[in-house]
Design an enzyme around this catalytic site. Structure first.
Site, PDB file in Angstrom:
ATOM      1  N   CYS A  71      34.605  44.337  38.781  1.00  0.00           N
ATOM      2  CA  CYS A  71      34.615  42.879  38.632  1.00  0.00           C
ATOM      3  C   CYS A  71      33.368  42.327  39.321  1.00  0.00           C
ATOM      4  O   CYS A  71      32.392  43.059  39.502  1.00  0.00           O
ATOM      5  CB  CYS A  71      35.904  42.269  39.186  1.00  0.00           C
ATOM      6  SG  CYS A  71      36.177  42.577  40.937  1.00  0.00           S
ATOM      7  N   ASP A  89      38.802  34.913  36.497  1.00  0.00           N
ATOM      8  CA  ASP A  89      38.394  35.023  37.899  1.00  0.00           C
ATOM      9  C   ASP A  89      39.286  34.095  38.733  1.00  0.00           C
ATOM     10  O   ASP A  89      39.252  32.887  38.547  1.00  0.00           O
ATOM     11  CB  ASP A  89      36.917  34.603  37.976  1.00  0.00           C
ATOM     12  CG  ASP A  89      36.378  34.624  39.386  1.00  0.00           C
ATOM     13  OD1 ASP A  89      37.170  34.825  40.325  1.00  0.00           O
ATOM     14  OD2 ASP A  89      35.174  34.437  39.536  1.00  0.00           O
ATOM     15  N   ASN A  91      34.494  42.599  43.750  1.00  0.00           N
ATOM     16  CA  ASN A  91      35.291  43.775  44.179  1.00  0.00           C
ATOM     17  C   ASN A  91      36.241  43.415  45.330  1.00  0.00           C
ATOM     18  O   ASN A  91      36.544  44.234  46.180  1.00  0.00           O
ATOM     19  CB  ASN A  91      34.378  44.958  44.554  1.00  0.00           C
ATOM     20  CG  ASN A  91      35.113  46.291  44.727  1.00  0.00           C
ATOM     21  OD1 ASN A  91      34.748  47.103  45.565  1.00  0.00           O
ATOM     22  ND2 ASN A  91      36.135  46.536  43.946  1.00  0.00           N
ATOM     23  N   CYS A 112      39.004  40.921  44.407  1.00  0.00           N
ATOM     24  CA  CYS A 112      40.236  40.400  43.783  1.00  0.00           C
ATOM     25  C   CYS A 112      40.693  41.292  42.627  1.00  0.00           C
ATOM     26  O   CYS A 112      41.644  42.065  42.761  1.00  0.00           O
ATOM     27  CB  CYS A 112      40.040  38.973  43.273  1.00  0.00           C
ATOM     28  SG  CYS A 112      39.660  37.768  44.562  1.00  0.00           S
ATOM     29  N   ARG A 113      40.043  41.178  41.484  1.00  0.00           N
ATOM     30  CA  ARG A 113      40.581  41.794  40.256  1.00  0.00           C
ATOM     31  C   ARG A 113      40.466  43.306  40.236  1.00  0.00           C
ATOM     32  O   ARG A 113      41.444  44.000  39.935  1.00  0.00           O
ATOM     33  CB  ARG A 113      39.860  41.199  39.028  1.00  0.00           C
ATOM     34  CG  ARG A 113      40.180  39.737  38.803  1.00  0.00           C
ATOM     35  CD  ARG A 113      39.208  39.085  37.849  1.00  0.00           C
ATOM     36  NE  ARG A 113      37.861  38.987  38.421  1.00  0.00           N
ATOM     37  CZ  ARG A 113      36.802  38.530  37.781  1.00  0.00           C
ATOM     38  NH1 ARG A 113      36.913  38.134  36.523  1.00  0.00           N
ATOM     39  NH2 ARG A 113      35.639  38.462  38.388  1.00  0.00           N
ATOM     40  N   SER A 114      39.269  43.848  40.516  1.00  0.00           N
ATOM     41  CA  SER A 114      39.128  45.307  40.361  1.00  0.00           C
ATOM     42  C   SER A 114      39.865  46.110  41.439  1.00  0.00           C
ATOM     43  O   SER A 114      40.443  47.151  41.102  1.00  0.00           O
ATOM     44  CB  SER A 114      37.660  45.721  40.243  1.00  0.00           C
ATOM     45  OG  SER A 114      36.928  45.443  41.393  1.00  0.00           O
TER      46      SER A 114
HETATM   47  P1  4NP Z   1      36.518  39.260  41.927  1.00  0.00           P
HETATM   48  O1  4NP Z   1      36.607  37.728  42.395  1.00  0.00           O
HETATM   49  O2  4NP Z   1      35.272  39.385  41.087  1.00  0.00           O
HETATM   50  O3  4NP Z   1      37.771  39.438  41.129  1.00  0.00           O
HETATM   51  O4  4NP Z   1      36.483  40.094  43.190  1.00  0.00           O
HETATM   52  C1  4NP Z   1      35.544  37.032  42.957  1.00  0.00           C
HETATM   53  C2  4NP Z   1      35.322  37.112  44.307  1.00  0.00           C
HETATM   54  C3  4NP Z   1      34.292  36.401  44.865  1.00  0.00           C
HETATM   55  C4  4NP Z   1      33.478  35.604  44.081  1.00  0.00           C
HETATM   56  C5  4NP Z   1      33.704  35.539  42.727  1.00  0.00           C
HETATM   57  C6  4NP Z   1      34.735  36.258  42.158  1.00  0.00           C
HETATM   58  N1  4NP Z   1      32.437  34.866  44.684  1.00  0.00           N
HETATM   59  O5  4NP Z   1      31.808  34.054  43.963  1.00  0.00           O
HETATM   60  O6  4NP Z   1      32.170  35.017  45.887  1.00  0.00           O
END
Ligand code: 4NP
Length: 161
Positions: free
Chosen positions: A10, A128, A13, A15-17
């Site tokens: 993602c 997201d 790294n 939340c989703r992945s």
């Molecule tokens: P992830 O979520 O891609 O599922 O880990 C996010 C975590 C942080 C951010 C964006 C998405 N960020 O913009 O910091």
């Protein structure tokens, strides 16, 4: 039999992945087939590298008995060489991964995670959840849970390589 290797990717790294990794591993263990797989997760960005997973994601999973315990890191060239299947959580992640890949062999290993969602209804991205409320995390959990189950069904149907 050769273990199959699967990487979830993602943006951050956190939340989703890491959730996908934890759920995939949890379901492999429930089926007694964890030994056959190598599983990891990374982000296309190194912004959160070294951090543990988002607390909201960890708590959403913990309420359902799934432990998310991962340190964030950015995807590397070596990951693109080594993993058999590299699953992007959304189209942005996908296009960044495709640009990082060298040659058709690497590019062909990169797929959209929701290609395996049995009820995607045409949705392509795992949304997201970072900027939204807790409901977003619950929604992501549902998508990732059913897609991981279907992904394992799919991989277990493949003939051994
Ligand atoms: P992830 O979520 O891609 O599922 O880990 C996010 C975590 C942080 C951010 C964006 C998405 N960020 O913009 O910091």
């Amino acid at each position: 039999m050769q273990p199959k290797s699967v990487m979830f990717v993602c943006q951050g790294n956190i939340c989703r992945s890491p959730l996908a990794q934890a759920l995939f591993e949890n379901r492999l263990e429930k089926r007694g087939i964890a030994r056959r797989y190598r599983v990891d997760s990374t982000g296309v960005s190194s912004y959160h590298a070294g951090e543990s997973s988002d607390r909201r994601m960890r708590e959403t999973a913990a309420r359902r008995g799934v432990r998310v315990d991962h340190r964030a890191r950015a995807v590397t060239r070596r990951d693109l060489e080594e993993f058999d299947l590299i699953l992007a959580m959304d189209r942005d992640n996908y296009s960044i991964l495709r640009r990082k890949a060298h040659g058709d062999e690497q590019r062909d290993k990169i797929r959209m995670f929701r290609d395996f969602d049995p009820i995607s209804n045409g949705e392509i991205d795992v949304p997201d959840p970072w900027y939204g409320g807790i409901q977003g995390f619950e929604q992501v959990y549902g998508i990732v849970e059913r897609t991981c189950e279907a992904l394992i069904d799919h991989l277990e149907d493949q003939p051994p390589t």
